[in-house]
Every structure is written in structure tokens, then in C-alpha cells.
Design a protein around this motif. Sequence first.
Motif, PDB file in Angstrom:
ATOM      1  N   TYR A 251      41.008  46.149  42.090  1.00 50.51           N
ATOM      2  CA  TYR A 251      40.644  45.256  43.194  1.00 50.51           C
ATOM      3  C   TYR A 251      39.786  46.001  44.218  1.00 50.51           C
ATOM      4  N   GLU A 252      40.214  47.208  44.568  1.00 45.37           N
ATOM      5  CA  GLU A 252      39.464  47.992  45.544  1.00 45.37           C
ATOM      6  C   GLU A 252      38.125  48.451  44.965  1.00 45.37           C
ATOM      7  N   GLU A 253      38.117  48.766  43.675  1.00 44.82           N
ATOM      8  CA  GLU A 253      36.874  49.170  43.010  1.00 44.82           C
ATOM      9  C   GLU A 253      35.868  48.017  43.008  1.00 44.82           C
ATOM     10  N   ALA A 254      36.348  46.808  42.735  1.00 49.01           N
ATOM     11  CA  ALA A 254      35.469  45.641  42.704  1.00 49.01           C
ATOM     12  C   ALA A 254      34.870  45.390  44.091  1.00 49.01           C
ATOM     13  N   LYS A 255      35.688  45.520  45.140  1.00 51.40           N
ATOM     14  CA  LYS A 255      35.197  45.322  46.505  1.00 51.40           C
ATOM     15  C   LYS A 255      34.158  46.387  46.849  1.00 51.40           C
ATOM     16  N   GLU A 256      34.432  47.628  46.463  1.00 53.74           N
ATOM     17  CA  GLU A 256      33.516  48.726  46.769  1.00 53.74           C
ATOM     18  C   GLU A 256      32.171  48.536  46.068  1.00 53.74           C
ATOM     19  N   LYS A 257      32.216  48.050  44.815  1.00 55.93           N
ATOM     20  CA  LYS A 257      30.988  47.875  44.038  1.00 55.93           C
ATOM     21  C   LYS A 257      30.319  46.535  44.316  1.00 55.93           C
ATOM     22  N   GLY A 258      31.033  45.633  45.007  1.00 54.09           N
ATOM     23  CA  GLY A 258      30.469  44.328  45.302  1.00 54.09           C
ATOM     24  C   GLY A 258      30.346  43.443  44.072  1.00 54.09           C
TER      25      GLY A 258
ATOM     26  N   ILE B 243      35.611  39.673  36.660  1.00 54.57           N
ATOM     27  CA  ILE B 243      34.796  40.290  35.617  1.00 54.57           C
ATOM     28  C   ILE B 243      35.225  41.724  35.361  1.00 54.57           C
ATOM     29  N   LEU B 244      35.477  42.467  36.426  1.00 51.90           N
ATOM     30  CA  LEU B 244      35.857  43.871  36.255  1.00 51.90           C
ATOM     31  C   LEU B 244      37.204  43.998  35.549  1.00 51.90           C
ATOM     32  N   SER B 245      38.166  43.159  35.916  1.00 54.81           N
ATOM     33  CA  SER B 245      39.473  43.209  35.259  1.00 54.81           C
ATOM     34  C   SER B 245      39.358  42.731  33.808  1.00 54.81           C
ATOM     35  N   LEU B 246      38.482  41.757  33.560  1.00 58.79           N
ATOM     36  CA  LEU B 246      38.251  41.289  32.200  1.00 58.79           C
ATOM     37  C   LEU B 246      37.721  42.420  31.322  1.00 58.79           C
ATOM     38  N   HIS B 247      36.817  43.204  31.865  1.00 58.99           N
ATOM     39  CA  HIS B 247      36.275  44.341  31.103  1.00 58.99           C
ATOM     40  C   HIS B 247      37.370  45.322  30.730  1.00 58.99           C
TER      41      HIS B 247
ATOM     42  N   GLY C 247      47.533  35.741  36.237  1.00 63.30           N
ATOM     43  CA  GLY C 247      47.798  34.871  37.374  1.00 63.30           C
ATOM     44  C   GLY C 247      47.405  35.535  38.681  1.00 63.30           C
ATOM     45  N   ARG C 248      47.676  34.871  39.779  1.00 67.53           N
ATOM     46  CA  ARG C 248      47.350  35.403  41.109  1.00 67.53           C
ATOM     47  C   ARG C 248      48.190  36.642  41.387  1.00 67.53           C
ATOM     48  N   PHE C 249      47.547  37.688  41.850  1.00 68.72           N
ATOM     49  CA  PHE C 249      48.295  38.898  42.179  1.00 68.72           C
ATOM     50  C   PHE C 249      48.920  38.767  43.561  1.00 68.72           C
ATOM     51  N   GLU C 250      49.997  39.518  43.756  1.00 66.52           N
ATOM     52  CA  GLU C 250      50.729  39.479  45.010  1.00 66.52           C
ATOM     53  C   GLU C 250      50.985  40.902  45.489  1.00 66.52           C
ATOM     54  N   LYS C 251      50.892  41.090  46.799  1.00 74.71           N
ATOM     55  CA  LYS C 251      51.124  42.409  47.369  1.00 74.71           C
ATOM     56  C   LYS C 251      52.610  42.683  47.442  1.00 74.71           C
ATOM     57  N   VAL C 252      53.035  43.789  46.858  1.00 76.53           N
ATOM     58  CA  VAL C 252      54.432  44.222  46.887  1.00 76.53           C
ATOM     59  C   VAL C 252      54.434  45.688  47.312  1.00 76.53           C
ATOM     60  N   ASN C 253      54.853  45.921  48.554  1.00 75.43           N
ATOM     61  CA  ASN C 253      54.784  47.267  49.145  1.00 75.43           C
ATOM     62  C   ASN C 253      53.334  47.743  49.103  1.00 75.43           C
ATOM     63  N   ASP C 254      53.047  48.824  48.381  1.00 78.09           N
ATOM     64  CA  ASP C 254      51.686  49.365  48.349  1.00 78.09           C
ATOM     65  C   ASP C 254      50.965  48.993  47.058  1.00 78.09           C
ATOM     66  N   ARG C 255      51.475  48.001  46.350  1.00 83.44           N
ATOM     67  CA  ARG C 255      50.877  47.626  45.064  1.00 83.44           C
ATOM     68  C   ARG C 255      50.397  46.178  45.081  1.00 83.44           C
ATOM     69  N   LEU C 256      49.452  45.867  44.221  1.00 84.78           N
ATOM     70  CA  LEU C 256      49.016  44.495  43.970  1.00 84.78           C
ATOM     71  C   LEU C 256      49.445  44.157  42.543  1.00 84.78           C
ATOM     72  N   LEU C 257      50.508  43.372  42.419  1.00 82.96           N
ATOM     73  CA  LEU C 257      51.073  43.079  41.111  1.00 82.96           C
ATOM     74  C   LEU C 257      50.525  41.761  40.567  1.00 82.96           C
ATOM     75  N   MET C 258      49.951  41.846  39.386  1.00 81.52           N
ATOM     76  CA  MET C 258      49.357  40.685  38.734  1.00 81.52           C
ATOM     77  C   MET C 258      50.124  40.372  37.451  1.00 81.52           C
TER      78      MET C 258
END
Length: 207
Positions: free
Chosen positions: A39-46, A51-55, A169-180
Motif C-alpha cells: 500500500y505504501e509502495e503504491a502511494k510512493e510510486k503513484g 494493480i500492484l497487489s495483483l502483480h 477484500g477491503r483491508f483494515e488497519k489492525v495496530n501497525d498492520r493493514l490486513l487484507m
Amino acid sequence: MKREIDITNWNRKEHFEFFSSMDDPFFGVTVQVDCKRTYEEAKEKGISFFILSLHKILQAVNSVENFHYRLEEGKVFCYDTIHGSCTIGRADETFGFSFFEYIEEEELFVESCIREIEHVKSASGLCFSDRKAKNDMIYMTTTPWFSFTELKHAGSFKTGDSIPRISTGRFEKVNDRLLMPINILAHHGMMDGIHVAKFVEKLQELL
């Protein structure tokens, strides 16, 4: 390209025959993966997180041989490369089926996906893209509106279908993680839980 598996001498021969005789030979599991880095990589690369997770999902799929097995007219084949066919939503709340060629080079894959998404969104009906459904792919879908703990797919398993389904599915923030949540549905004659576990382990490394 594909090669035929010699079922007679295959170490899965009995497993394949046992599960293939069932009305529904598919089994499914749902697990959670931490997608924070991607998620952070996708935001950084714009670029699109989808698509990035699909890859990365296709990278993980292609790393496990059992995800390459397909049943065709009573024979089992192993395809060299597995691509993705995803549902793409439209503004009118319909969707179309796409075809995403697996390209190892991330930048080229992203560019190809953007073109395919635009094509499907501009079409109508189920679309099926310009490439008719073949066995050298997995079926994929995502539900960005909600998370889930289980998922049921439509299917006509008595037709000999053996293509795995992967859904996120939609990911959810759990503590310091984004769980999908990710659901994997697969033909039990082609693979077992250990092979799904290898896929999940590889995917978590990539995410």
C-alpha cells in the motif's frame, strides 16, 4: 506452452481420481495478509494498489507449480505461465471480465493493466476482453466495499473446470498492520492445503 502430466505415474494420481469424481471437487480457505508495504509502495510510486497487489499475487501464483495444473478432457496439463482474469467494475455498477497478461517486469505489467482496465470500462456487458477465456489463467475478483471471512463463488464444476479463484477484500488497519482478506478456491485434485500455504507464504513475502 504446456506439458501433459503422466497421470499413471503421478504422485497425485489417487488424489486426482478421488476428488475428480466428486460433484464439487473444489476446496477453499480465507486468510489475512499484511499489505501495508505494498500500500505504501503504491502511494510512493503513484500507481494503483489494485494493480500492484495483483502483480504480486500473480508472482506468488507462478511460484507454486500446483497452481499451473489444469484439467482438460480428462487429462492434466501444466502451463508454463499463469495469467489473470479479473472483474473490473464500471460506473453503472456492472462489471466486465478482463485479461491481465503476467509480465515479470513491474513497469510493463502496470502499463498493460492500465490499458486493459480502460478497455473493459469503456465496453459493455461481460466483455471477456479481446482474449477468450483459456485455462492458462486464474479467476480473480476484489470487493473493496467490505472485508470478509469467507466467500462463495458461482461455478459449474461438473464441466471439468479446474481454474483456481482468488478474491481479495477491503483491508483494515489492525495496530501497525493493514490486513487484507484473501480467499483461495482450488480443485483438490490439483493441490492440497500445503500448496495453498506455499502460495500464501510467498505472497506475504512479496507484499
